[in-house]
Design an enzyme around this catalytic site. Structure first.
Site, mmCIF file in Angstrom:
data_model
loop_
_atom_site.group_PDB
_atom_site.id
_atom_site.type_symbol
_atom_site.label_atom_id
_atom_site.label_comp_id
_atom_site.label_asym_id
_atom_site.label_seq_id
_atom_site.Cartn_x
_atom_site.Cartn_y
_atom_site.Cartn_z
ATOM 1 N N ASN A 1 0.325 -1.391 0.068
ATOM 2 C CA ASN A 1 -0.468 -0.062 0.085
ATOM 3 C C ASN A 1 0.934 1.052 -0.260
ATOM 4 O O ASN A 1 1.841 1.465 1.742
ATOM 5 C CB ASN A 1 -1.235 0.179 1.082
ATOM 6 C CG ASN A 1 -1.915 1.069 1.092
ATOM 7 O OD1 ASN A 1 -1.829 2.022 0.781
ATOM 8 N ND2 ASN A 1 -2.742 1.413 2.271
ATOM 9 N N ARG B 1 -2.280 -2.812 -3.463
ATOM 10 C CA ARG B 1 -4.176 -1.544 -3.112
ATOM 11 C C ARG B 1 -3.571 0.156 -4.272
ATOM 12 O O ARG B 1 -2.743 0.704 -4.334
ATOM 13 C CB ARG B 1 -3.909 -0.679 -1.535
ATOM 14 C CG ARG B 1 -4.760 -0.068 -1.647
ATOM 15 C CD ARG B 1 -4.954 0.562 -0.317
ATOM 16 N NE ARG B 1 -6.280 1.139 0.460
ATOM 17 C CZ ARG B 1 -6.189 2.733 0.026
ATOM 18 N NH1 ARG B 1 -5.303 3.175 0.772
ATOM 19 N NH2 ARG B 1 -7.302 3.581 0.508
ATOM 20 N N HIS C 1 -12.987 2.918 -0.273
ATOM 21 C CA HIS C 1 -12.927 2.263 1.010
ATOM 22 C C HIS C 1 -13.566 1.421 0.556
ATOM 23 O O HIS C 1 -14.336 -0.105 1.113
ATOM 24 C CB HIS C 1 -13.328 2.532 2.162
ATOM 25 C CG HIS C 1 -13.064 3.470 2.520
ATOM 26 N ND1 HIS C 1 -13.349 4.540 3.407
ATOM 27 C CD2 HIS C 1 -11.491 4.427 3.055
ATOM 28 C CE1 HIS C 1 -12.829 6.153 3.663
ATOM 29 N NE2 HIS C 1 -11.392 4.981 3.863
ATOM 30 N N ARG D 1 -11.780 15.280 7.517
ATOM 31 C CA ARG D 1 -12.423 16.456 6.105
ATOM 32 C C ARG D 1 -13.529 16.714 6.680
ATOM 33 O O ARG D 1 -14.134 16.202 6.877
ATOM 34 C CB ARG D 1 -12.474 15.064 5.063
ATOM 35 C CG ARG D 1 -10.214 14.694 4.318
ATOM 36 C CD ARG D 1 -10.812 13.524 3.953
ATOM 37 N NE ARG D 1 -9.856 12.786 3.886
ATOM 38 C CZ ARG D 1 -9.881 10.907 3.705
ATOM 39 N NH1 ARG D 1 -10.621 10.922 2.829
ATOM 40 N NH2 ARG D 1 -9.208 10.414 3.815
ATOM 41 N N GLU E 1 -7.900 -5.156 4.387
ATOM 42 C CA GLU E 1 -8.131 -4.868 3.372
ATOM 43 C C GLU E 1 -6.940 -6.044 2.849
ATOM 44 O O GLU E 1 -7.548 -6.535 1.360
ATOM 45 C CB GLU E 1 -7.788 -3.774 3.416
ATOM 46 C CG GLU E 1 -8.595 -3.032 3.334
ATOM 47 C CD GLU E 1 -8.504 -1.324 3.979
ATOM 48 O OE1 GLU E 1 -8.016 -0.952 5.049
ATOM 49 O OE2 GLU E 1 -9.061 -0.286 3.379
#
Ligand code: AMP
Length: 417
Positions: free
Chosen positions: A7, A91, A180, A241, A384
């Site tokens: 990743n 990823r 996601h 965010r 993941e």
């Protein structure tokens, strides 16, 4: 067989080395602060003492080279040579409408990935660098890209269409994509397994609550809608965010308050969310302890977040025609019973009933709803990387043991190293 998952972020690389198909993690680690003199490398290798070291890493190539050297080094290593890595799974954040599932990377795919570069300018360029560095340093190993966006490609057009002139979709592919996806896919599939056969198909809202947060409505194993949109800035309130705000607000900040657009975007991405409201921290552990000490804006930030998640969950129910289960995952979803309780309190009218003691449990993969609750509430740690390793194996057709032909193809002679 050893499958490496990578990743690659702007200044960090996280990796795991899996023994597949057993799905055993035999090594994991990360490089942080890449590009600085005080970069940090961290490795945890099965049966060895963990290693953390500070050394300058000029870029992603050097970081990956160092991590490979560590994996095969005589001291801490676990591999005889780089040839022991059978394949690499990456990823890849944004595959646009090009990729509906994970894909083996060949020159044609590499070209299409290049075309996706600007769809996620903060992420995709680093994912591409990771692929190119692996092509150079692990040339025998086939590579697979696993996309954050792919799981959401099953959304119907009424869920992904933005109500702006349709030409922007036709000409510029502007639409909701969602992110996601690997996490939502993993936990929703795990939830269906844990819930068993009670229904023909489970109607699930998965809540990935971490530094970035998003929700996904899943029915029959497919994403039907999600809260993030064209970019990961939209949807629910997050750590830094803003999530969904009045779309005219950025223009107001530029025109009425004379803040340059680049600064406005930086504020909305990095200085907003619970950090912006509290003025204190994006980390929910800091906010909980400040709220306990009477910090009013920390308390407000936590409530705004919980309310935003509850609203998001309720807004997704039309996409799946009801709600059988909620799943909490990622840093906050897995580790904060208090946040789960706050969110569920806003949803009591819907039949979401938590078991107060079970919710405190701290056990991985647990049903925290009260017995008889019309909506089941599960906590499932996301993984993941495991899904990336699984996809890498299945996309390359390595599901069983490797064939003799495959072994020959990967032999030192064939690889030339
Ligand atoms: P992630 O992006 O999934 O790694 O999640 C990171 C976030 O999880 C951190 O910023 C924290 O806010 C949150 N987190 C981690 N552990 C806890 C905890 N024990 N209680 C509350 N929040 C936590």
């Amino acid at each position: 067989m050893n499958i490496l998952t990578l990743n690659c972020g702007s200044s960090s690389i996280k990796y795991k080395l899996f023994d597949m198909p057993k799905e055993r993690v035999i090594a994991r680690g990360q490089a942080e602060r890449i590009g600085r003199a005080d970069s940090i490398l961290h490795h945890e290798i099965e049966g060895k003492a963990p290693f953390t070291g500070e050394q300058s890493l000029s870029g992603h190539r050097e970081a990956i080279e160092r991590l490979l050297n560590h994996l095969i080094g005589p001291e801490g290593g676990i591999l005889n040579s780089v040839r022991d890595i059978v394949a690499v799974g990456h990823r890849f954040v944004h595959g646009g409408e090009f990729f509906r599932s994970s894909v083996a990377i060949d020159p044609g795919v590499r070209e299409t990935l290049e075309a996706c570069r600007n769809l996620a300018p903060l992420h995709n360029p680093h994912n591409l660098t990771g692929i190119d560095v692996c092509t150079e340093l692990i040339p025998h190993a086939p590579q697979v890209a696993v996309f954050d966006t792919a799981f959401h490609q099953t959304m119907p057009d009424h869920a992904f269409t933005c109500a702006i002139p349709y030409r922007f979709y036709e000409e510029n592919r502007i639409r909701k994509y969602g992110f996601h996806g690997t996490s939502h896919r993993y936990v929703s599939s795990r939830a269906s397994e844990l819930l068993g056969k009670g229904r023909e198909e489970w109607r699930i809202v998965t809540c990935h609550l971490g530094n970035g947060s998003s929700l996904c409505a899943v029915r029959d194993g497919k994403s039907c809608d999600t809260t993030m949109g064209f970019t990961p800035l939209s949807g629910v309130v997050m750590g830094t965010r803003c999530g969904d705000i009045d779309p005219a607000l950025p223009a107001h900040l530029v025109e009425a308050l004379n803040i340059p657009l680049a600064e406005v975007m930086s504020i909305l991405n990095h200085e907003s969310g619970v950090l912006g409201i509290s003025g204190l921290s994006p980390d929910f552990r800091d906010l909980e302890s400040a709220a306990d000490g009477g910090h009013a804006r920390a308390r407000l930030a936590l409530t705004v977040y919980a309310y935003s998640i509850a609203r998001g969950i309720a807004s997704l129910i039309p996409a799946i025609g009801g709600l059988d289960a909620l799943v909490f995952t990622a840093g906050i979803g897995e580790n904060s019973p208090r946040m789960r309780a706050r969110i569920c309190a806003f949803l009591a009218w819907l039949g979401v009933e938590l078991d107060a003691q079970g919710n405190e449990g701290g056990v991985p993969e647990i049903d925290v709803s009260r017995s008889g609750s019309p909506v089941r509430v599960l906590v499932i740690p996301t993984d993941e990387e495991r899904l990336i390793a699984r996809d890498t194996v299945s996309v390359l057709g390595y599901d069983g043991e490797m064939s003799t032909g495959e072994r020959q193809r990967l032999s030192p002679e064939a690889v030339g190293r």
